[in-house]
Design a protein around this motif. Sequence first.
Motif, mmCIF file in Angstrom:
data_model
loop_
_atom_site.group_PDB
_atom_site.id
_atom_site.type_symbol
_atom_site.label_atom_id
_atom_site.label_comp_id
_atom_site.label_asym_id
_atom_site.label_seq_id
_atom_site.Cartn_x
_atom_site.Cartn_y
_atom_site.Cartn_z
ATOM 1 N N LEU A 280 -9.751 -12.731 -1.058
ATOM 2 C CA LEU A 280 -9.661 -11.997 -2.249
ATOM 3 C C LEU A 280 -10.139 -10.567 -2.450
ATOM 4 C CD1 LEU A 280 -8.151 -11.539 -5.217
ATOM 5 C CD2 LEU A 280 -10.344 -13.210 -6.122
ATOM 6 N N GLU A 281 -11.459 -10.718 -1.868
ATOM 7 C CA GLU A 281 -12.159 -9.565 -1.809
ATOM 8 C C GLU A 281 -11.545 -8.621 -0.669
ATOM 9 O OE1 GLU A 281 -16.417 -10.244 -0.833
ATOM 10 O OE2 GLU A 281 -16.976 -8.094 -0.710
ATOM 11 N N GLN A 282 -11.062 -9.044 0.528
ATOM 12 C CA GLN A 282 -10.291 -8.366 1.375
ATOM 13 C C GLN A 282 -9.220 -7.471 0.835
ATOM 14 O OE1 GLN A 282 -9.846 -10.875 4.705
ATOM 15 N NE2 GLN A 282 -11.798 -10.824 5.499
ATOM 16 N N ASP A 283 -8.426 -8.246 -0.033
ATOM 17 C CA ASP A 283 -7.245 -7.914 -0.740
ATOM 18 C C ASP A 283 -7.730 -6.862 -1.466
ATOM 19 O OD1 ASP A 283 -5.429 -10.958 -0.994
ATOM 20 O OD2 ASP A 283 -5.727 -9.700 0.815
ATOM 21 N N LEU A 284 -8.674 -7.008 -2.292
ATOM 22 C CA LEU A 284 -9.106 -5.948 -3.264
ATOM 23 C C LEU A 284 -9.603 -4.606 -2.466
ATOM 24 C CD1 LEU A 284 -11.061 -7.710 -6.059
ATOM 25 C CD2 LEU A 284 -9.127 -6.451 -6.325
ATOM 26 N N THR A 285 -10.409 -4.817 -1.310
ATOM 27 C CA THR A 285 -10.803 -3.611 -0.689
ATOM 28 C C THR A 285 -9.434 -2.806 -0.117
ATOM 29 O OG1 THR A 285 -12.936 -4.848 -0.155
ATOM 30 C CG2 THR A 285 -12.429 -2.858 1.187
ATOM 31 N N PHE A 286 -8.726 -3.767 0.639
ATOM 32 C CA PHE A 286 -7.603 -2.946 1.187
ATOM 33 C C PHE A 286 -6.597 -2.343 0.046
ATOM 34 C CE2 PHE A 286 -4.018 -2.495 4.196
ATOM 35 C CZ PHE A 286 -3.134 -2.615 3.478
ATOM 36 N N ILE A 287 -6.448 -3.085 -1.019
ATOM 37 C CA ILE A 287 -5.658 -2.190 -2.088
ATOM 38 C C ILE A 287 -6.358 -1.078 -2.321
ATOM 39 C CG2 ILE A 287 -4.790 -2.401 -4.493
ATOM 40 C CD1 ILE A 287 -4.277 -5.319 -4.142
ATOM 41 N N TYR B 271 -9.161 0.839 -1.119
ATOM 42 C CA TYR B 271 -9.262 1.869 0.085
ATOM 43 C C TYR B 271 -8.189 2.316 0.604
ATOM 44 C CZ TYR B 271 -14.248 1.071 -1.257
ATOM 45 O OH TYR B 271 -15.237 1.035 -1.883
ATOM 46 N N ASP B 272 -7.069 1.314 1.120
ATOM 47 C CA ASP B 272 -5.863 1.680 1.865
ATOM 48 C C ASP B 272 -5.111 2.463 1.091
ATOM 49 O OD1 ASP B 272 -2.978 0.851 2.778
ATOM 50 O OD2 ASP B 272 -4.471 1.295 4.364
ATOM 51 N N THR B 273 -4.971 2.243 -0.279
ATOM 52 C CA THR B 273 -4.395 3.180 -1.083
ATOM 53 C C THR B 273 -4.914 4.584 -1.490
ATOM 54 O OG1 THR B 273 -3.323 1.013 -2.415
ATOM 55 C CG2 THR B 273 -2.924 3.345 -3.314
ATOM 56 N N THR B 274 -6.217 4.443 -1.334
ATOM 57 C CA THR B 274 -6.676 5.892 -1.697
ATOM 58 C C THR B 274 -6.693 6.697 -0.334
ATOM 59 O OG1 THR B 274 -8.623 4.783 -2.916
ATOM 60 C CG2 THR B 274 -9.087 6.951 -2.027
ATOM 61 N N ARG B 275 -6.692 6.011 0.920
ATOM 62 C CA ARG B 275 -6.381 6.893 1.955
ATOM 63 C C ARG B 275 -4.953 7.298 2.163
ATOM 64 N NH1 ARG B 275 -3.909 5.626 6.345
ATOM 65 N NH2 ARG B 275 -3.477 3.651 5.574
ATOM 66 N N GLN B 276 -3.980 6.472 1.730
ATOM 67 C CA GLN B 276 -2.651 6.998 1.813
ATOM 68 C C GLN B 276 -2.333 8.151 0.560
ATOM 69 O OE1 GLN B 276 0.650 3.858 1.845
ATOM 70 N NE2 GLN B 276 -1.168 2.505 2.005
ATOM 71 N N LEU B 277 -3.095 8.103 -0.427
ATOM 72 C CA LEU B 277 -2.939 9.106 -1.362
ATOM 73 C C LEU B 277 -3.665 10.511 -0.984
ATOM 74 C CD1 LEU B 277 -3.759 7.384 -4.839
ATOM 75 C CD2 LEU B 277 -1.605 8.477 -4.153
ATOM 76 N N ALA B 278 -4.858 10.276 -0.228
ATOM 77 C CA ALA B 278 -5.514 11.311 0.229
ATOM 78 C C ALA B 278 -4.705 11.956 1.413
ATOM 79 C CB ALA B 278 -6.834 10.882 0.961
ATOM 80 N N ASP B 279 -3.903 11.049 2.332
ATOM 81 C CA ASP B 279 -2.992 11.819 3.423
ATOM 82 C C ASP B 279 -1.895 12.637 2.657
ATOM 83 O OD1 ASP B 279 -3.145 8.667 5.806
ATOM 84 O OD2 ASP B 279 -4.566 10.626 5.313
ATOM 85 N N PHE C 151 8.196 12.893 -4.936
ATOM 86 C CA PHE C 151 7.688 11.874 -5.793
ATOM 87 C C PHE C 151 8.692 10.480 -5.740
ATOM 88 C CE2 PHE C 151 3.634 12.871 -8.082
ATOM 89 C CZ PHE C 151 3.193 13.721 -7.389
ATOM 90 N N ARG C 152 9.827 10.802 -5.868
ATOM 91 C CA ARG C 152 11.028 9.659 -5.985
ATOM 92 C C ARG C 152 10.576 8.691 -4.867
ATOM 93 N NH1 ARG C 152 14.612 13.362 -9.008
ATOM 94 N NH2 ARG C 152 15.546 13.362 -6.725
ATOM 95 N N SER C 153 10.216 9.250 -3.631
ATOM 96 C CA SER C 153 10.272 8.659 -2.538
ATOM 97 C C SER C 153 9.064 7.907 -2.447
ATOM 98 C CB SER C 153 10.437 9.486 -1.182
ATOM 99 O OG SER C 153 9.209 10.542 -1.030
ATOM 100 N N LEU C 154 8.032 8.111 -2.935
ATOM 101 C CA LEU C 154 6.635 7.622 -2.758
ATOM 102 C C LEU C 154 6.698 6.132 -3.228
ATOM 103 C CD1 LEU C 154 4.241 10.196 -4.175
ATOM 104 C CD2 LEU C 154 4.865 9.942 -1.962
ATOM 105 N N ASN C 155 6.156 5.218 -2.279
ATOM 106 C CA ASN C 155 6.068 3.940 -2.558
ATOM 107 C C ASN C 155 4.995 3.366 -1.924
ATOM 108 O OD1 ASN C 155 6.517 1.158 -3.496
ATOM 109 N ND2 ASN C 155 8.104 0.829 -2.265
ATOM 110 N N LEU C 156 3.504 3.191 -2.430
ATOM 111 C CA LEU C 156 2.429 2.711 -1.605
ATOM 112 C C LEU C 156 2.197 1.617 -1.778
ATOM 113 C CD1 LEU C 156 0.379 6.001 -2.370
ATOM 114 C CD2 LEU C 156 2.005 5.602 -0.631
ATOM 115 N N THR C 157 2.716 0.582 -2.878
ATOM 116 C CA THR C 157 2.033 -0.783 -3.039
ATOM 117 C C THR C 157 3.172 -1.470 -3.428
ATOM 118 O OG1 THR C 157 2.016 -0.562 -5.551
ATOM 119 C CG2 THR C 157 0.321 0.207 -4.234
ATOM 120 N N GLN C 158 3.083 -2.868 -3.301
ATOM 121 C CA GLN C 158 3.995 -3.774 -3.503
ATOM 122 C C GLN C 158 4.400 -4.450 -5.048
ATOM 123 O OE1 GLN C 158 3.702 -7.493 -1.299
ATOM 124 N NE2 GLN C 158 3.130 -6.459 0.709
#
Length: 940
Positions: free
Chosen positions: A39-46, A48-56, A81-88
Amino acid sequence: MLPRLVALVLLVSLILFAISFHFVAKQAEQLQQQSLEGLEQDLTFIVYDTTRQLADLAANDIIINSLVDLEQRNAYLPMFFRSLNLTQAKKVEFALFDFAGNQVIDKNWDVTLPASLDAKWRQQTLGSSNSYFSVSQYGVLISVPVLLSGVAEGALVMYVDSLQALLSPYPRLTNQVVTDANDVVLFSSQPSLIAPDTSFAEFNTRGYSLMSTSWRNLSLYSVKPTITAYREVAWISIVLVLMIVGLILITLHMLRVTGTLAENTLSALYSDIKGKLSGSEPSHSTSARIEAQELANIREAFDKLIWDLSEVSLSNEQFSNVLESMGDMLLVVDQNHHIILSNKRFDDFCAEQYDEKPAIVKFITRNFISKNRAELTHFSKETGTEKYICWTKTSLVDVNGNLRGTIFVGSDETEQRSLESHVQVLNHAMDEATVSIIISDIKRVGQPVMYVNSAFENLTGYSKNEIIGHNCRAMQGEDTDKHAIEKVRRAIANREPIEITLLNYKKNGEAFYNLLNLTPVKINGEVTHYIGFQQDVTQQRQTELYLQEAREKAEDSARLKSSFLASMSHEIRTPIHGISGVLQLLEVSELNSDQKHYLSLAKFSIQGLLHIVNDILDFSKIEAGQLQIEDAPFDIITSLENLQSQYAIMCQEKGLALHFHFNLQGCHTVKGDEVRFRQILSNLLGNAVKFTESGSIDVSFSVDRLADGKLQLSCSVSDTGIGIAPEKQDTIFDVFTQEDLSTTRKFGGTGLGLSISKQLCELMGGSIQLESEKGKGSSFTFNILLEEIDEALPILDTRAKEKTKKKGKKSKVLIVEDNEINQVIVKQQLTNHITLSAKSGIEALEALNKTKATFDIVLMDCQMPEMDGFEATKRIRNGEAGERYTSVPIVALTANAMKGDKERCEQAGMDDYLSKPFDAQDLVDKVEYWTSVRTSHNKD
């Protein structure tokens, strides 16, 4: 033996049961720990990985350029913007904000954030240029800055309304719960057991095993029913009991077999012994050996079966995992088009369609009668848009080569189609752009050009085939600025943007000025290309050079004009002062009536000449921006009464009626420029008296209080004079303009009074208007801004110093003046004092050093040969005339009247300023005031 064997079996069974219970409890604890870590890894991944993708995304040129390209960004930002899909998560909201926090564009953004959360992300991202994320009961918010030159010019924000939506797609080992600092449930893997947005403290933990940890400001829990562990122990117990029973049975069987074998062995031994004794051959039995071998074969077959079953189970599990992890959709049907197998991706796809799964399967199979590959269009009821799925057909054959069915694999090409369409639009837009665009690859040797648009071909004359694959150095020439080229190279080496103007050459050799804007393009955080925008600014450059040359000439002309006016002012004022001084001396002498009349005519002429000089100087000051508006308190009633008394005499001489009307709303003491106010009103009153032969002159005043606390003073001067023709009214405030030449010949004047009055009104925050009818009179109305001050504040009066002067005392005065006539005039005007004259600054220093008597005051001319008054004053203040004169009063007597002359006198160390021509009484007042001040200081 049997009871001991049973006791031993029971003891071993208890030990095995205890060990099994310990390992089951340990495994349950490890499972919960692994669940928490997952659960902690899922939260961290969601996060920080989403933050990284947003930063990119924030570093993407499309986002950065949209904050600069305000006119064109609406053409491509919505599609991007319509093409953005970063999470499930099914509902994700995006928004782009500019540096002021204004929303530029969004995707599904209908968020109303709490004020504290909204202020927090704006402060961190827009204020401090840092990324920010928040996981709370209000949802999950992640914001990253859009950086331009290291500073946040905007922010890209993603928002999901709940943590439940983000974590739900992930598989769970145990029931997992996430709560915030207030113990509110933000996520629950089993909402039916623990509902989100409820208090976790209200959950009854009886019968459950809990393990918790903290992550950031959140609490993570693993909740597992205790009965599960007990159930596993129970199953183990059953297995152990069965094993014990089996062990007992096997033991009994072994005992029986052993007994039988022993019995048979003993019987065989007995028979053998008996046979030997009787002399017959013994018979050998192999039943025991055969029975043992069969048991061994059965055990070996059983072990092999267990092993095969384990392998099959593992293979099936791996195969199922592979199917579920496929990015494509998988559908397997039999020959009757009935579903044999499908993965979760296909099941989810069917859930989005309006039709049921059998109808969808029928639609797919119907389109594959004669082909093995096809792209089918499906309509999604969730998004309301069409989806393009590329299906591939493969036959399903068993190990014997028999056809069992068909395998369909579907790949979602919707996003790829949209991206390809978007790329085509961008390529077309770039190629059709009117601005020259060029893209070079800086990672390759020579930094060759990889793209140019049609505008580049039109600008340079080079075709795409001639320039692509080569460098742009061919456009440089001998006259191209080497320093500018070096700046471009340095910017590219440092991977920085640059805008610069270069002298380039077209293919035909024609030179042109190229405004080049180079912008680096990053891919995965590394600058790989540069995009350049080029514009032909040759005409603009030539215009700038022309304007610069014209401006320099105008500034030189203005300096020459200012210098000429200052010089002419000095040269004209000096003889005027001489004439005025002589006339003042004649005025105090004994004259007959004719001589007095002639003297008054001469003084009137001098005043007229001085008025013309002052008008020209005032206009020159305004034109050069050197006229300063003072800001000092004065009594408006007193000032108006003085003007009324002055012009009442002139009106009386011409037989005109003069009427003053006041509506000042109790305002007496105001703050502003009294001198310039009187000058405007005097110009209008003077014109009214000059151009009115009979009738009256009406002057009205009113005051309005404005919203900002200022006062607007409005004044109207109306006469019954000659009036102004309508066609001349638009130009009456122009320089050197009067109604016609006959007016100039008849009434005189420079034509500067109204122009100066108009510009003075504008400098004082107001305006002036005219209403007139030819032959019936004119009405000039002007307004200026003043400030009201407290009536109790003292008003500084230029003649206040006279109140402290001491008359009757003779003072020793040193007159430093190179003009002999002016020396004589000043001496005659100061006959009540002891005077000594010097012709230059050098003579003044010698007189101060060599004369035993101490001078009480020095009257210093500014413009003199050998050493001017400014230098002489500085030396006196530095002690070159002795310590007794370092603080002697020095009053400037100068013909200079331009801006800065008074300040220059003060900077040189002079105490006061008197501009030529001056009145004799003003000179006497200055001398008596400063000598009295020096006397009082000496007494102190």
